[in-house]
Design a protein around this motif. Structure first.
Motif, PDB file in Angstrom:
ATOM      1  N   THR A  35       0.832  -1.206   0.000  1.00 32.27           N
ATOM      2  CA  THR A  35       0.000   0.000   0.000  1.00 32.27           C
ATOM      3  C   THR A  35       0.869   1.259   0.000  1.00 32.27           C
ATOM      4  OG1 THR A  35      -1.721  -1.204   1.214  1.00 32.27           O
ATOM      5  CG2 THR A  35      -1.866   1.200   1.211  1.00 32.27           C
ATOM      6  N   GLU A  36       1.926   1.240   0.783  1.00 38.79           N
ATOM      7  CA  GLU A  36       2.843   2.380   0.861  1.00 38.79           C
ATOM      8  C   GLU A  36       3.472   2.683  -0.498  1.00 38.79           C
ATOM      9  OE1 GLU A  36       7.277   3.285   2.733  1.00 38.79           O
ATOM     10  OE2 GLU A  36       6.036   1.687   3.606  1.00 38.79           O
ATOM     11  N   ARG A  37       3.751   1.634  -1.287  1.00 40.72           N
ATOM     12  CA  ARG A  37       4.488   1.814  -2.538  1.00 40.72           C
ATOM     13  C   ARG A  37       3.589   1.869  -3.780  1.00 40.72           C
ATOM     14  NH1 ARG A  37       9.628   3.721  -1.570  1.00 40.72           N
ATOM     15  NH2 ARG A  37      10.724   2.409  -0.046  1.00 40.72           N
ATOM     16  N   LEU A  38       2.292   1.827  -3.612  1.00 37.32           N
ATOM     17  CA  LEU A  38       1.403   1.889  -4.775  1.00 37.32           C
ATOM     18  C   LEU A  38       1.604   3.138  -5.641  1.00 37.32           C
ATOM     19  CD1 LEU A  38      -1.982   0.514  -3.371  1.00 37.32           C
ATOM     20  CD2 LEU A  38      -0.481  -0.586  -5.052  1.00 37.32           C
ATOM     21  N   PRO A  39       1.935   4.308  -5.061  1.00 40.55           N
ATOM     22  CA  PRO A  39       2.158   5.472  -5.921  1.00 40.55           C
ATOM     23  C   PRO A  39       3.236   5.252  -6.976  1.00 40.55           C
ATOM     24  CG  PRO A  39       1.826   6.195  -3.670  1.00 40.55           C
ATOM     25  CD  PRO A  39       1.921   4.696  -3.630  1.00 40.55           C
ATOM     26  N   HIS A  40       4.244   4.433  -6.671  1.00 36.74           N
ATOM     27  CA  HIS A  40       5.280   4.137  -7.667  1.00 36.74           C
ATOM     28  C   HIS A  40       4.674   3.513  -8.918  1.00 36.74           C
ATOM     29  CE1 HIS A  40       8.992   2.566  -9.460  1.00 36.74           C
ATOM     30  NE2 HIS A  40       8.400   1.383  -9.514  1.00 36.74           N
ATOM     31  N   ILE A  41       3.724   2.605  -8.718  1.00 36.33           N
ATOM     32  CA  ILE A  41       3.106   1.911  -9.844  1.00 36.33           C
ATOM     33  C   ILE A  41       2.175   2.845 -10.601  1.00 36.33           C
ATOM     34  CG2 ILE A  41       1.711  -0.091 -10.504  1.00 36.33           C
ATOM     35  CD1 ILE A  41       2.648  -1.376  -7.816  1.00 36.33           C
ATOM     36  N   ALA A  42       1.450   3.666  -9.864  1.00 35.69           N
ATOM     37  CA  ALA A  42       0.567   4.629 -10.510  1.00 35.69           C
ATOM     38  C   ALA A  42       1.366   5.636 -11.337  1.00 35.69           C
ATOM     39  CB  ALA A  42      -0.279   5.347  -9.461  1.00 35.69           C
ATOM     40  N   GLU A  43       2.486   6.106 -10.792  1.00 36.41           N
ATOM     41  CA  GLU A  43       3.325   7.055 -11.513  1.00 36.41           C
ATOM     42  C   GLU A  43       3.999   6.405 -12.712  1.00 36.41           C
ATOM     43  OE1 GLU A  43       5.955   8.449  -8.497  1.00 36.41           O
ATOM     44  OE2 GLU A  43       4.336   9.396  -7.342  1.00 36.41           O
ATOM     45  N   LEU A  44       4.257   5.107 -12.620  1.00 35.49           N
ATOM     46  CA  LEU A  44       4.823   4.385 -13.762  1.00 35.49           C
ATOM     47  C   LEU A  44       3.867   4.418 -14.947  1.00 35.49           C
ATOM     48  CD1 LEU A  44       7.254   2.558 -14.646  1.00 35.49           C
ATOM     49  CD2 LEU A  44       5.891   0.610 -13.863  1.00 35.49           C
ATOM     50  N   GLY A  45       2.562   4.360 -14.649  1.00 42.82           N
ATOM     51  CA  GLY A  45       1.553   4.418 -15.703  1.00 42.82           C
ATOM     52  C   GLY A  45       0.826   3.118 -15.938  1.00 42.82           C
ATOM     53  N   ALA A  46       0.955   2.140 -15.015  1.00 41.76           N
ATOM     54  CA  ALA A  46       0.255   0.867 -15.156  1.00 41.76           C
ATOM     55  C   ALA A  46      -1.245   1.059 -14.926  1.00 41.76           C
ATOM     56  CB  ALA A  46       0.809  -0.160 -14.178  1.00 41.76           C
ATOM     57  N   ASP A  47      -2.026   0.109 -15.453  1.00 39.20           N
ATOM     58  CA  ASP A  47      -3.480   0.153 -15.291  1.00 39.20           C
ATOM     59  C   ASP A  47      -3.963  -0.686 -14.116  1.00 39.20           C
ATOM     60  OD1 ASP A  47      -4.262   1.596 -17.862  1.00 39.20           O
ATOM     61  OD2 ASP A  47      -3.054  -0.049 -18.649  1.00 39.20           O
TER      62      ASP A  47
END
Length: 528
Positions: A35-47
């Protein structure tokens, strides 16, 4: 794409929960860390994200041996932690998919503990049981993937039970309708909790041949080329049964009761995987499927062309999901190391993968150009590596912790020594060394995901391959987009007319109808 078809052309980011982020400093990744690291994935651009198993498990096979299908293993947290993770993911615009291991359970599952007691208890027929041959040997020649025969003796029943994997992973008997209904009910539990889809482990393993006929020898081998006995057989009876189709249709019917949900199946098969992918994604079955064809050491234009071309020929209405790395194979940057500079190969692979027709899976760390970790035997946890060392070093090398900060303890994964070591070559590729650095592997992935998201041809356009010689792969996507890739460290030149605008380039130039591709060069362009 419509809201209901969000998965079509989507980019799904695979998280290996034990290795993503340790949120409570016990050496093992968990849901709070994710949960803490989800922004990394969102910023990467994954769906979307896909989580490898997080259910209650004795961890004989790192969670792929489930003892409770409707709860979270304490290693990873609680159901409340799961709900919080789903809520945060949705807040960030990420769909959530979870692994469903339906073909087998843990031998510590209450149903198996009951089933093994006698031949006449309520769960007696929930697993695959068979009498021994007259000489006491196993019912047939089926082999287990992790070594040895696929049968284990149970003295209380005086029968053998079947296990495709470890003996601690007995196979369910899908010929029993009660088993099917119960497994579907466990999926409903997670759908009601808000998950957006499932990755189906070993989706072609569900049914076995009722007559228990021997698998024949693999006609492609002379018996000396395989590391595992399992690889010396052609598995036409132990899996890949036609009965599977009916259960896939039942799963799809369940999914269709909910809005905007999806199924992606893992086809574990070496003989005709593309055909099975096509069959399983036709009509009202799976939404998409993937096999291991792009997870191999093969790195030629013809190989990649064949996989895509063959799929859409066999299943023009089906849908594939392509990946180059996951938790079961050596990382592709290491597999393909002989084809160019490490960073160049990593960026080339990203450009190819994110230009392909179908949906895409990225494996955590792939966006950093992460390489396979070189482990000593004493550091292994994976039964595959332990059983077949050193010819097969197992899967731990691709499962080592995600690296966030190069100079932090354990590269930012957590404050205590992790379950698998973080070594210097992996720490050197940490997120903080690449974040905001022009031309880094991470920023290249971000640029490519943004381009895919903003270019309808790259998500929805059909593929038409150009006639090119090795080592160049080139194709059109839709009406206006062309892609070209040099799968070698030697510069190449090809002709492509009508290019109006370069959308993405890796050591590539366009002039007078010609495209020059440098070492491991790539070009994505818009036609006039």
């Amino acid at each position: 794409m419509s809201k209901a078809n969000w998965w079509k052309g989507a980019v799904i980011y695979q998280i290996y929960p034990r290795s993503y982020q340790d949120g409570n400093d016990d050496g093992i990744g968990d849901l709070k860390g994710i949960t803490e690291r989800l922004p990394h994935i969102a910023e990467l651009g994954a769906d979307a994200i896909w989580l490898s198993p997080i259910f209650t498990s004795p961890m004989a096979d790192m969670g792929y041996d489930v003892s409770n299908y409707t709860d979270i293993d304490p290693t990873f947290g609680t159901l409340a932690d799961f709900d919080a993770m789903v809520a945060r993911a949705h807040e960030l615009g990420l769909k959530v998919m979870i692994d469903q291991v339906l073909s087998h359970s843990s031998d510590q599952h209450p149903f198996f503990e009951e089933s093994r007691q006698s031949r006449d208890n309520p769960k007696a027929d929930w697993y695959v049981w068979a009498d021994p041959k007259h000489d006491g040997s196993a019912p047939n020649n089926w082999q287990a993937i992790f070594g040895g025969i696929a049968w284990e003796w149970e003295p209380r029943r005086r029968q053998y039970y079947f296990h495709n994997f470890l003996k601690e992973q007995p196979d369910f008997n899908f010929h029993n309708p009660e088993v099917q209904d119960w497994l579907l009910s466990t999926m409903r539990f997670w759908l009601d909790r808000g998950v957006d889809g499932f990755r189906l482990d070993t989706v072609n393993f569900y049914f076995h041949d009722k007559h228990l006929r021997d698998d024949p020898a693999d006609f492609r081998l002379d018996g000396t080329q395989a590391i595992k006995p399992y690889e010396m057989q052609y598995h036409i009876f132990s899996k890949n049964q036609p009965d599977n189709i009916g259960f896939l249709e039942k799963m799809r019917k369940l999914m269709d009761e909910y809005d905007d949900r999806t199924l992606v199946g893992e086809v574990g098969e070496s003989h005709h995987p593309i055909e099975i992918m096509g069959e399983y994604t036709s009509a009202n079955r799976l939404h998409m499927a993937y096999s291991f064809e792009m997870l191999s050491a093969k790195f030629t234009a013809e190989h990649f062309r064949h996989q895509i071309d063959q799929f859409f020929k066999l299943a023009p209405k089906g849908w594939p999901c392509w990946a180059m790395s996951n938790h079961d194979v050596p990382r592709h940057v290491s597999r393909w190391a002989g084809h160019g500079d490490q960073d160049a190969v990593s960026k080339l692979a990203a450009a190819m993968l994110l230009s392909m027709e179908g949906s895409i899976c990225l494996y955590q760390g792939e966006e950093l150009g992460q390489t396979e970790t070189d482990l000593e035997f004493a550091e292994l946890t994976d039964p595959q590596g332990i059983n077949f060392w050193p010819e097969d070093k197992g899967r731990d090398g691709c499962r080592t912790p995600m690296v966030w900060e190069k100079d932090a303890p354990n590269a930012g994964f957590g404050g205590v020594e992790p379950w698998l070591p973080v070594k210097a070559p992996q720490a050197a590729r940490a997120v903080d060394t690449q974040q905001g650095v022009e031309g880094s592997v991470l920023e290249t992935y971000r640029a490519l995901l943004k381009l895919r998201r903003e270019t309808p041809d790259l998500r929805e356009g059909r593929t038409m391959f150009a006639e090119t010689d090795e080592p160049v792969l080139a194709f059109h996507r839709g009406d206006k987009t062309v892609c070209a890739f040099n799968l070698s460290a030697t510069p190449q030149q090809i002709e492509i007319d009508g290019i109006e605008e370069t959308l993405f380039a890796l050591d590539a130039e366009v002039a007078d109808g010609k495209v020059w591709l440098g070492a491991n060069g790539a070009l994505i362009a818009r036609l006039g």
